[in-house]
Design a protein around this motif. Sequence first.
Motif, PDB file in Angstrom:
ATOM      1  N   ILE A   1       0.866  -1.187   0.000  1.00 40.34           N
ATOM      2  CA  ILE A   1       0.000   0.000   0.000  1.00 40.34           C
ATOM      3  C   ILE A   1       0.900   1.233   0.000  1.00 40.34           C
ATOM      4  O   ILE A   1       1.789   1.359   0.856  1.00 40.34           O
ATOM      5  CB  ILE A   1      -0.920  -0.005   1.243  1.00 40.34           C
ATOM      6  N   ARG A   2       0.627   2.121  -0.955  1.00 37.78           N
ATOM      7  CA  ARG A   2       1.455   3.325  -1.039  1.00 37.78           C
ATOM      8  C   ARG A   2       0.916   4.387  -0.086  1.00 37.78           C
ATOM      9  O   ARG A   2      -0.254   4.770  -0.151  1.00 37.78           O
ATOM     10  CB  ARG A   2       1.434   3.853  -2.479  1.00 37.78           C
ATOM     11  N   THR A   3       1.742   4.831   0.798  1.00 34.45           N
ATOM     12  CA  THR A   3       1.368   5.937   1.693  1.00 34.45           C
ATOM     13  C   THR A   3       2.603   6.838   1.840  1.00 34.45           C
ATOM     14  O   THR A   3       3.445   6.861   0.958  1.00 34.45           O
ATOM     15  CB  THR A   3       0.804   5.408   3.033  1.00 34.45           C
ATOM     16  N   ARG A   4       2.685   7.562   2.931  1.00 34.10           N
ATOM     17  CA  ARG A   4       3.798   8.523   3.065  1.00 34.10           C
ATOM     18  C   ARG A   4       4.288   8.609   4.505  1.00 34.10           C
ATOM     19  O   ARG A   4       3.596   8.194   5.425  1.00 34.10           O
ATOM     20  CB  ARG A   4       3.342   9.921   2.609  1.00 34.10           C
ATOM     21  N   TYR A   5       5.460   9.190   4.653  1.00 33.77           N
ATOM     22  CA  TYR A   5       5.934   9.578   5.987  1.00 33.77           C
ATOM     23  C   TYR A   5       5.357  10.950   6.320  1.00 33.77           C
ATOM     24  O   TYR A   5       4.808  11.632   5.453  1.00 33.77           O
ATOM     25  CB  TYR A   5       7.466   9.637   6.014  1.00 33.77           C
TER      26      TYR A   5
ATOM     27  N   SER B   1      -6.141   1.684   2.827  1.00 36.82           N
ATOM     28  CA  SER B   1      -5.939   0.656   1.800  1.00 36.82           C
ATOM     29  C   SER B   1      -6.722   0.969   0.526  1.00 36.82           C
ATOM     30  O   SER B   1      -6.631   0.231  -0.450  1.00 36.82           O
ATOM     31  CB  SER B   1      -6.307  -0.727   2.342  1.00 36.82           C
ATOM     32  N   SER B   2      -7.486   2.063   0.516  1.00 37.10           N
ATOM     33  CA  SER B   2      -8.197   2.459  -0.699  1.00 37.10           C
ATOM     34  C   SER B   2      -7.189   2.782  -1.800  1.00 37.10           C
ATOM     35  O   SER B   2      -6.163   3.414  -1.554  1.00 37.10           O
ATOM     36  CB  SER B   2      -9.054   3.702  -0.407  1.00 37.10           C
ATOM     37  N   SER B   3      -7.513   2.323  -2.999  1.00 40.20           N
ATOM     38  CA  SER B   3      -6.583   2.575  -4.111  1.00 40.20           C
ATOM     39  C   SER B   3      -6.842   3.923  -4.782  1.00 40.20           C
ATOM     40  O   SER B   3      -6.128   4.315  -5.696  1.00 40.20           O
ATOM     41  CB  SER B   3      -6.698   1.455  -5.143  1.00 40.20           C
ATOM     42  N   HIS B   4      -7.893   4.634  -4.348  1.00 40.46           N
ATOM     43  CA  HIS B   4      -8.216   5.917  -4.970  1.00 40.46           C
ATOM     44  C   HIS B   4      -7.224   7.002  -4.555  1.00 40.46           C
ATOM     45  O   HIS B   4      -6.780   7.043  -3.420  1.00 40.46           O
ATOM     46  CB  HIS B   4      -9.645   6.347  -4.587  1.00 40.46           C
TER      47      HIS B   4
END
Lengths: 348, 104
Positions: free
Chosen positions: A4-8, A54-57
């Motif tokens: 899952i792509r997220t950020r710091y 976890s939403s891909s939007h």
Amino acid sequence: MGKIRTRYGDGTPVELDESEIMRDLEEGTQDAAGRGNIPVLSKEELLHLFDIFSSSHRFIGVEAGKEVVLSYDGTPIKFSRAQVNADRLQCLQIYEKILGADTLEMGYPDYSFKPIKSMVTYEQPLMEQILSVTTAPIFYGAMPNLGLYSQPDGPFPNPAELLPQGKIDEARQSYDSSVEHAVRDIVYVSSALIESGADAIMLDTVGAAGDADYLASLKATEALNEKYPGVCVELGMAGEFVLGMHGELEYDGRTLAGMYPHDQVKVAEKAGVTIFGPVVNTNTNESSPWNIARAITFMKACCEVANIPVHVNMGMGVGAMTVHDHPPLDVASRASKAMVEICRLDGL
Amino acid sequence: MAITHAVASGMGGMRAAGDLVARMQIARGMKIDEAKKYVADKLGVAVFDLTDPIIMNEVREDLGLGILHPNVRSPKCMEAKFNIAKLLDIEINCVNRFRQKAGI
């Protein structure tokens, strides 16, 4: 599900797997609960946060019907900072007509009450003009900024110089004098703008100089309520925790130093604050899931005890927003949705 | 950032009824659910409609509460605020001062 792509917290992208997201959510809520002596988020709330992350939007929003009122701080300053050459009147028209703002806020670039005091007569006619060409409610905002009352910027000895010398009493005396002067300036400037028709006063970045800064804002709110019964004062904090720079200051018999949002809101209510704007700082070394779980844990505890509307601060670097001038849409929209839906906020 | 929150969580300001709900927080210190219900009742719409720009544009135009693209003769700005104060039964500082100064 893959990564899952997220950020710091500083906005840097990072890919985490499901177990890492869940671990960060749990550790974030535990960190806030431990510091604030408040409950952790429930399993259902953490799962709701997991679903959001976890939403891909690329962009998500609150469920229809759960929208909240937005208030702002330093609105025209954002235009100046971006070097967009629009007058403050035009800035507020843009916010109202183009950016979907629920409320407007007029502030001076030198956003502190002390420097505004000497030129407030130039602020009044502009406020009157703006009120005649806009419809939404207008706040006048500025900071108490107690730092401006000590040398070399102000008349009193500098506590930051006195404290390392062990001159504790002298430093406290300086803070006491600063509070007195700051209250006078806040009331002077606010009165002028109220008498020019402002709908509300915004005391912003309160507590930046510690407990004395917070006390000055509470006392000024009290004085404004006495002078203008029913006046709206929104009090927005500078940080999640009131720094005990003085250490012994009290309001309504309660020590201000060390207060977290759920305690801050109670003294704000007592002083006559109409809308409270709590803050939770973003940790740049931790992930967005960690930061949002932590921020929501604090804010939920605050909202549960508040009898006044709560507008959580979600600008750059606070409320799990990334520490960056233009936070990325993906995590910013997730933080916005999560905060509103779990805390049952009144506004942002 | 202002746009992110406005789109993700905001009430839409004058595009809908965000400014009116905000007025109830400012004037009466109402929490969000109470403020929304109060405004919806006064406007004669459902709470859910308060953020619908199509419905709210019509309602605001009919009641003279100011709209995003006002027609030549429709109430706007200060005029609209006179109507908002009356409809919501609240005091609006600049309206009161305008009235006083103009001797209305």
